[in-house]
Design a protein around this motif. Structure first.
Motif, mmCIF file in Angstrom:
data_model
loop_
_atom_site.group_PDB
_atom_site.id
_atom_site.type_symbol
_atom_site.label_atom_id
_atom_site.label_comp_id
_atom_site.label_asym_id
_atom_site.label_seq_id
_atom_site.Cartn_x
_atom_site.Cartn_y
_atom_site.Cartn_z
ATOM 1 N N UNK A 27 0.834 -1.311 0.040
ATOM 2 C CA UNK A 27 -0.002 0.016 0.052
ATOM 3 C C UNK A 27 0.928 1.211 0.148
ATOM 4 N N UNK A 28 0.215 2.358 0.294
ATOM 5 C CA UNK A 28 0.771 3.588 0.159
ATOM 6 C C UNK A 28 0.338 4.405 1.494
ATOM 7 N N UNK A 29 1.337 5.186 2.170
ATOM 8 C CA UNK A 29 1.108 6.190 3.162
ATOM 9 C C UNK A 29 0.991 7.674 2.550
ATOM 10 N N UNK A 30 -0.032 8.360 2.703
ATOM 11 C CA UNK A 30 -0.007 9.648 2.311
ATOM 12 C C UNK A 30 0.057 10.685 3.596
ATOM 13 N N UNK A 174 23.407 -1.677 -3.226
ATOM 14 C CA UNK A 174 22.249 -2.208 -2.440
ATOM 15 C C UNK A 174 20.961 -2.075 -2.990
ATOM 16 N N UNK A 175 20.455 -1.050 -3.601
ATOM 17 C CA UNK A 175 19.210 -0.913 -4.233
ATOM 18 C C UNK A 175 19.062 -2.056 -5.245
ATOM 19 N N UNK A 176 19.912 -2.135 -6.147
ATOM 20 C CA UNK A 176 19.914 -3.060 -7.356
ATOM 21 C C UNK A 176 19.868 -4.451 -6.666
ATOM 22 N N UNK A 177 20.557 -4.833 -5.501
ATOM 23 C CA UNK A 177 20.338 -6.037 -4.981
ATOM 24 C C UNK A 177 18.849 -6.361 -4.186
ATOM 25 N N UNK A 178 18.418 -5.314 -3.686
ATOM 26 C CA UNK A 178 17.197 -5.706 -3.040
ATOM 27 C C UNK A 178 15.958 -5.545 -3.828
ATOM 28 N N UNK A 179 16.184 -5.001 -5.086
ATOM 29 C CA UNK A 179 14.778 -4.905 -5.982
ATOM 30 C C UNK A 179 14.639 -6.180 -6.554
ATOM 31 N N UNK A 180 15.699 -7.131 -6.370
ATOM 32 C CA UNK A 180 15.284 -8.484 -7.057
ATOM 33 C C UNK A 180 14.249 -9.196 -6.145
ATOM 34 N N UNK A 181 14.172 -8.758 -4.840
ATOM 35 C CA UNK A 181 13.008 -9.346 -4.037
ATOM 36 C C UNK A 181 11.572 -9.149 -4.519
ATOM 37 N N UNK A 182 10.995 -10.144 -4.640
ATOM 38 C CA UNK A 182 9.479 -9.890 -4.903
ATOM 39 C C UNK A 182 8.697 -8.708 -4.326
ATOM 40 N N UNK A 183 9.012 -8.818 -2.875
ATOM 41 C CA UNK A 183 8.250 -7.845 -1.740
ATOM 42 C C UNK A 183 8.665 -6.373 -2.184
ATOM 43 N N UNK A 185 10.011 -5.354 -5.083
ATOM 44 C CA UNK A 185 9.457 -4.795 -6.236
ATOM 45 C C UNK A 185 8.113 -4.351 -6.248
ATOM 46 N N UNK A 186 7.310 -4.966 -5.330
ATOM 47 C CA UNK A 186 5.992 -4.550 -5.053
ATOM 48 C C UNK A 186 5.949 -3.388 -4.305
ATOM 49 N N UNK A 187 6.999 -3.065 -3.492
ATOM 50 C CA UNK A 187 7.013 -1.810 -2.739
ATOM 51 C C UNK A 187 7.206 -0.541 -3.574
ATOM 52 N N UNK A 188 8.069 -1.021 -4.586
ATOM 53 C CA UNK A 188 8.663 -0.038 -5.630
ATOM 54 C C UNK A 188 7.652 0.328 -6.483
ATOM 55 N N UNK A 189 6.633 -0.563 -7.063
ATOM 56 C CA UNK A 189 5.497 -0.290 -7.651
ATOM 57 C C UNK A 189 4.671 0.934 -6.924
ATOM 58 N N UNK A 190 4.575 0.528 -5.742
ATOM 59 C CA UNK A 190 3.568 1.226 -4.738
ATOM 60 C C UNK A 190 4.165 2.585 -4.862
ATOM 61 N N UNK A 191 5.573 2.784 -4.621
ATOM 62 C CA UNK A 191 6.344 4.090 -4.628
ATOM 63 C C UNK A 191 6.030 4.828 -5.793
ATOM 64 N N UNK A 293 14.089 2.903 -7.434
ATOM 65 C CA UNK A 293 13.333 2.793 -6.410
ATOM 66 C C UNK A 293 11.874 2.789 -6.727
ATOM 67 N N UNK A 294 11.363 3.175 -7.943
ATOM 68 C CA UNK A 294 10.065 2.988 -8.417
ATOM 69 C C UNK A 294 10.025 2.126 -9.645
ATOM 70 N N UNK A 295 8.740 1.632 -9.645
ATOM 71 C CA UNK A 295 8.511 0.833 -10.958
ATOM 72 C C UNK A 295 7.062 1.289 -11.470
ATOM 73 N N UNK A 296 6.746 0.935 -12.519
ATOM 74 C CA UNK A 296 5.261 1.356 -12.982
ATOM 75 C C UNK A 296 4.382 0.478 -12.314
ATOM 76 N N UNK A 297 3.235 1.318 -11.703
ATOM 77 C CA UNK A 297 2.465 0.521 -10.991
ATOM 78 C C UNK A 297 1.166 0.067 -11.897
ATOM 79 N N UNK A 298 0.342 -0.923 -11.301
ATOM 80 C CA UNK A 298 -0.920 -1.187 -11.987
ATOM 81 C C UNK A 298 -1.903 -0.189 -11.608
ATOM 82 N N UNK A 299 -3.046 -0.212 -12.382
ATOM 83 C CA UNK A 299 -4.062 0.646 -11.884
ATOM 84 C C UNK A 299 -4.764 0.123 -10.676
ATOM 85 N N UNK A 300 -4.518 -0.929 -10.316
ATOM 86 C CA UNK A 300 -5.175 -1.415 -9.044
ATOM 87 C C UNK A 300 -4.211 -0.659 -7.782
#
Length: 700
Positions: A27-30, A174-183, A185-191, A293-300
């Motif tokens: 999710x996202x905190x605003x 460090x960022x390149x290493x951790x972004x390979x983790x599925x969780x 990647x999801x975090x970066x999409x929400x970013x 640190x970001x990725x293209x998010x889905x509409x959901x």
């Protein structure tokens, strides 16, 4: 790597805000001026929203550089706390694979200090651990490694630069290493969803996933850019300190962290509100880092970010939310749970609760009765006599109190003291989760009472008629369930004239005014003495009536397959006193026309939404506006193919075809018209947001 289009990041028309955010678990905190909100989409697909009021900021936040130090410290604490809070929500509501068995240390802390105190202790321990690891990895390790180069490199500035570059490379690695983790990647999409949503809001667009998708996942005020500023400034600043022994270097780097944070914070604020060449140069490294640190998010995922942002835009008096909601932020029942057990959802009883029963022991007893009722219906629940049960009962008692408060608020406006002012305040509070809800409540009040905006102010202390309030209350409830404002009031302003609307026709959009303006320019440029215009798929008649009003010499024919829509268009022509200049024909596209009838201009806003996308539209559109006027077929292009095939037979030589299109359809529609070999000078027109909005073509 594609060239970065700065115009989509540093947008001159944008309105910079203090809205900020953070990606969390699923999710996202605003964070808004007065409250924060965490919105999450649980693995079950349900939406969860938790809001809370912000504490008053320290007075020192008014002073430049000092506020950067405070903001840096607060971001560390709040960031970790928010991540843990989202993990806590997942642990309570997610499937078993998300729940972790308590470790021996955690059990000991819980038993020794209680759950709440244990949570604070573990959060503090996690924060301290993260800070220690970060200092070791990004401060001590680089300067220790470069220390060995002192045998071969004597220039202090060069050694400091090497240390700074190494620190940046370690961070990127460090960022390149951790972004390979599925969780992650999801975090970066929400970013990315967080950034796109803030861009959408700052550019005054309706907050929908489709509007947000047009923006980059990069934002000049991002915390990632702040970290890059910190790394670059530390590189430059440390280069001025010489190359003392290892211990002094480590101490100097730790001592200067607050100074670097203060400078970086001011640069970040400047970058967020400016659009100069220097700002773009300074922001470039941070923006490049955001690509990691970001990725293209889905509409959901964008729906979640939009929900979170809307939740911080409400009035300060709006009650906080903690529970399951729909995508518009409306609560879905009331949820109760025992920590560690399955979720239990049940609506609170409908009967009134007297104010004196809401507090203290009687309120808890009332809640315990409710728990016993749940138990009798087969829910798994703690015994109401133990500590957890009383705590849970107290929580439910709070729900009773809040519900009674809301009922009390509603009663204020249904008895003899119902004033126009109070009714307006109630309506604005009810619609506070809706963008522009304050103004909409005022418009609905004007509709229900027949008073102008000026009269509402002048008569604010007067009592409302009972039937007026009932009408007002009903319309507010309609708006809360997703009915568009225009269907409630029955009218929409378009091109400066009133257009009546109902559920048989689409609501005219501001974007379509651009299409009409272009058509009027063409009529003027062509110099037609008595322009003969066909408005096909007319719907409400907004386009055809506007042309008849603004081009008095025109004769406008309006066609539609829907008899009810055509009646609406006829009413709008009469309302605007142009019905004598208009012809109305019922039928499917060109079938409504005589075979040999030709026009100087054909203008059309056909259905162009892909069939599969309609169910993903906002509730206001998909549940209210006619599907017949939205559905453009599997690829959204069915009507353009028919127009390309048949329009030539009904356009005079030199006549012009004007069609509204979706923002991503220009290329496809131009190709369709090109294949027809009937048109020349095929070109597109953009709307005020810079999106493709219309295709213009001339009959050969």
């Amino acid at each position: 790597m594609a060239k970065l289009d700065y115009s989509k990041i540093f947008i001159k028309e944008t309105c910079p805000t203090s809205i900020g955010g953070q990606a969390v678990m699923d999710g996202v905190m605003m964070q808004g001026p007065e409250r924060t909100a965490i919105a999450m989409r649980l693995p079950s697909g349900e939406l969860y929203l938790k809001t809370k009021l912000k504490k008053e900021q320290p007075k020192a936040m008014k002073y430049p550089f000092i506020r950067g130090i405070i903001a840096f410290a607060m971001s560390l604490v709040n960031g970790m706390s928010t991540l843990m809070e989202s993990a806590d929500i997942l642990e309570k509501y997610a499937p078993e694979e998300y729940a972790e068995e308590e470790g021996r240390f955690e059990k000991w802390v819980n038993g020794r200090f209680g759950e709440r105190a244990a949570w604070n202790i573990l959060m503090s321990a996690s924060l301290i651990f993260a800070i220690v690891i970060s200092i070791a990895l990004f401060v001590i390790f680089p300067t220790w490694v470069v220390n060995f180069l002192g045998k071969w490199v004597e220039n202090a500035i060069v050694l400091n630069l090497i240390e700074g570059v190494l620190r940046i490379l370690i961070f990127i690695g460090y960022i390149l290493l951790i972004r390979k983790m599925e969780e992650i990647e999801t975090l970066f999409r929400y970013h990315g969803a967080e950034h796109k949503t803030i861009h959408c809001y700052e550019n005054n667009l309706e907050m929908t996933p489709e509007n947000a998708q047009q923006f980059y996942t990069l934002h000049p005020r991002c915390g990632t850019s702040f970290l890059m500023f910190v790394l670059i400034i530390s590189l430059l600043l440390f280069s001025l300190l010489g190359w003392p022994n290892l211990a002094l270097r480590i101490i100097s780097r730790l001592v200067l962290i607050p100074v670097i944070a203060g400078i970086s914070y001011e640069l970040l604020k400047w970058a967020g509100r400016s659009d100069g060449r220097l700002v773009r140069i300074l922001s470039y490294p941070g923006l490049m880092l955001q690509k990691l640190t970001t990725a293209e998010p889905t509409n959901e995922q964008l729906e979640v970010a939009i929900l979170s942002l809307k939740a911080v835009l409400v009035d300060k008096d709006f009650p906080v939310i903690d529970g399951f909601v729909d995508k518009d932020g409306n609560m879905i029942g009331d949820t109760f749970w025992k920590p560690g057990s399955e979720v239990m959802s049940k609506k609170l009883p409908e009967e009134d609760i007297e104010e004196e029963e809401e507090n203290g022991e009687e309120g808890i007893n009332k809640a315990i009765e409710f728990l016993n009722e749940l138990d009798s219906e087969g829910y798994t629940i703690v015994e109401t006599g133990d500590e957890e049960g009383v705590s849970l009962a107290q929580g439910i008692a709070d729900h009773f109190q809040e519900e009674a408060k809301q009922r009390s608020l509603k009663k204020r406006f249904t008895n003899d003291i119902t004033t126009i002012e109070n009714a307006l305040q109630w309506g604005q509070a009810a619609l506070s989760m809706i963008e522009n809800g304050k103004n909409e409540a005022r418009i609905i009040l004007s509709y229900a009472t027949g008073l102008t905006q000026a009269e509402i102010i002048a008569h604010s202390k007067e009592l409302m008629k009972e039937d007026d309030f009932e009408e007002y209350e009903r319309r507010i409830q309609d708006r809360l369930t997703g009915t568009p404002l225009q269907y409630i009031t029955g009218v929409q302003d378009f091109m400066g004239i009133p257009i009546r609307v109902n559920r048989n026709v689409l609501i005219p959009r501001l974007d379509t005014e651009v299409v009409v303006e272009e058509a009027l320019k063409i009529i003027e440029q062509k110099g037609w003495a008595h322009p003969d215009v066909l408005d096909m798929c007319t719907g409400s008649g907004a386009i055809g009536v506007s042309i008849a009003v603004r081009s008095p010499e025109s004769i406008v024919t309006m066609t539609d397959i829907s008899e009810e829509a055509l009646k609406t268009a006829m009413n709008n022509a009469g309302l605007n006193e142009v019905n004598r200049k208009c012809v109305f024909l019922l039928g499917d596209m060109f079938d409504a026309l005589p075979p040999d009838r030709e026009y100087d201009m054909i203008i059309c806003n056909p259905p162009y939404i892909e069939s599969g996308e309609i169910d993903r539209l906002s509730i206001e559109v998909r549940e209210n506006e006619p599907r017949l006027a939205l559905d453009g077929g599997k690829d959204g292009l069915d009507f353009y193919r028919k127009i390309a095939m048949d329009a030539g037979a009904h356009l005079r030589t030199g006549g012009v075809l004007v069609m509204e299109i979706g923002y991503d359809q220009a290329g496809s529609v131009k190709r369709i018209l090109g294949k027809a070999k009937t048109f020349t000078d095929i070109h597109k027109i953009r709307d005020l947001a810079g999106l493709d909005r219309a295709i213009i073509a001339e009959r050969i």
